[in-house]
Enzyme design. Structure first.
Site, PDB file in Angstrom:
ATOM      1  N   ASP A 199     -10.631   3.868   5.423  1.00  0.00           N
ATOM      2  CA  ASP A 199     -10.770   2.795   4.523  1.00  0.00           C
ATOM      3  C   ASP A 199     -12.206   1.921   4.637  1.00  0.00           C
ATOM      4  O   ASP A 199     -12.453   0.903   4.565  1.00  0.00           O
ATOM      5  CB  ASP A 199      -9.658   1.501   5.601  1.00  0.00           C
ATOM      6  CG  ASP A 199      -9.180   0.210   5.290  1.00  0.00           C
ATOM      7  OD1 ASP A 199      -9.853   0.126   3.825  1.00  0.00           O
ATOM      8  OD2 ASP A 199      -9.083  -0.704   6.609  1.00  0.00           O
ATOM      9  N   LYS A 237       0.553  -0.970  -0.438  1.00  0.00           N
ATOM     10  CA  LYS A 237       0.048  -0.277  -0.183  1.00  0.00           C
ATOM     11  C   LYS A 237       1.135   1.179  -0.043  1.00  0.00           C
ATOM     12  O   LYS A 237       0.375   2.007  -0.391  1.00  0.00           O
ATOM     13  CB  LYS A 237      -1.154  -0.010   1.135  1.00  0.00           C
ATOM     14  CG  LYS A 237      -1.801  -0.899   1.159  1.00  0.00           C
ATOM     15  CD  LYS A 237      -3.051  -1.395   2.315  1.00  0.00           C
ATOM     16  CE  LYS A 237      -3.604  -2.306   1.656  1.00  0.00           C
ATOM     17  NZ  LYS A 237      -4.223  -3.171   3.557  1.00  0.00           N
ATOM     18  N   GLN A 257      -3.772  -1.646  10.241  1.00  0.00           N
ATOM     19  CA  GLN A 257      -3.870  -2.593   9.322  1.00  0.00           C
ATOM     20  C   GLN A 257      -4.477  -3.354  10.333  1.00  0.00           C
ATOM     21  O   GLN A 257      -4.044  -3.055  11.646  1.00  0.00           O
ATOM     22  CB  GLN A 257      -2.443  -3.202   8.902  1.00  0.00           C
ATOM     23  CG  GLN A 257      -2.205  -4.544   8.379  1.00  0.00           C
ATOM     24  CD  GLN A 257      -3.182  -4.203   6.734  1.00  0.00           C
ATOM     25  OE1 GLN A 257      -2.962  -4.103   5.846  1.00  0.00           O
ATOM     26  NE2 GLN A 257      -3.166  -5.563   6.229  1.00  0.00           N
TER      27      GLN A 257
END
Length: 294
Positions: free
Chosen positions: A122, A55, A99
């Site tokens: 996200d 990413k 994450q």
């Protein structure tokens, strides 16, 4: 019946990323500010380390600055929340990605909620789920949002269709169902306690597999001509769908890898640019828009 057409997430994602790069460059030229995505990783899980590095690399190639916060596996919920709140308060950071998983000793929901909604690129907070559910401006969960963009790219209109979502996680199954419902699909959620899952799945025009069990959905579970979106990624590079048998019955199907995965990262980058534009007061196309990418 002919084999299913493959929904190439790599190709569609590339176009989204290219457009995001153009928008990021234009935003930087106009404001002098480079969009910035902060990634937060707890511990050193090899898969998570790889995902975060990927990413970060994609961000830089798209013209998005990358800031990484690496925390030890012993990090407490309070320490993680504090780090996320600090990033949320930093005007130089426009998007935040935590994450996951973060470790069983950490309250993951408390951590997600420490992310400011305007930086939740996200789509993991309560606020993002609410805006998805009510069709309000905000950020979509990246994987479900990527699946919707794939449907658009391959001219699949969910309106009036029966959609079966196998999986009910807060950042994948549940939002996928809400996004499909918002597009006028009739949605059924299935899970580990669903009786006769095969029979329910066989009624679906659109199947979303998002349960995290390798090859759970088999060809015999697919109605001929159905569209299959496989969000699973299990050991051995296999999804939640038994691809070899499902491809014989579906009309469209995503491969693993190369289907939903690239779309997830593309949406993350797109929404980071959107977040920067909104925070800087510059008009930009909203996140999760519908377009024909193919």
């Amino acid at each position: 019946m002919a084999q299913a057409r493959i929904m190439d997430g790599t190709v569609v994602a590339r176009r989204i990323v290219e457009e995001s790069a153009e928008r990021a460059a234009a935003l930087t030229a106009r404001t002098g500010v480079t969009p910035c995505l902060a990634t937060v990783l707890v511990g050193e899980d090899p898969a998570s380390v790889t995902y975060v590095r990927m990413k970060q690399n994609r961000s830089r190639k798209t013209g998005i600055a990358s800031r990484h916060v690496a925390l030890p596996a012993t990090t407490t919920t309070g320490e993680l929340v504090a780090a996320l709140r600090e990033l949320s308060a930093d005007p130089a950071v426009h998007g935040i990605l935590l994450q996951h998983p973060v470790g069983e000793h950490i309250d993951e929901r408390a951590a997600f909620e420490a992310i400011a909604p305007e930086k939740d690129v996200d789509g993991v907070t309560f606020a993002s789920f609410a805006t998805m559910s009510f069709g309000l401006p905000g950020f979509v969960s990246c994987t479900p949002g990527g699946m919707m963009r794939l449907l658009d790219a391959y001219d699949v209109d969910p309106a009036g269709k029966r959609a079966v979502v196998v999986g009910r996680s807060a950042i994948l199954g549940k939002p996928a169902g809400m996004l499909l419902l918002a597009r006028d699909a009739t949605v059924t959620y299935c899970h580990s306690r669903t009786r006769d899952l095969s029979a329910v799945a066989r009624e679906a025009d659109i199947v979303v597999a998002a349960v995290g069990r390798a090859r759970l959905i088999r060809g015999q579970d697919i109605k001929p001509g159905a569209v299959v979106l496989d969000a699973g990624y299990n050991d051995g590079n296999v999804g939640d769908v038994d691809f070899d048998t499902a491809v014989e019955r579906a009309s469209l199907i995503t491969p693993v890898p190369g289907g939903v995965g690239p779309m997830t990262i593309a949406l993350l980058l797109e929404q980071t640019v959107d977040a920067a534009a909104r925070q800087l007061g510059v008009e930009a196309r909203g996140a999760g828009h519908s377009s024909n990418e193919m």
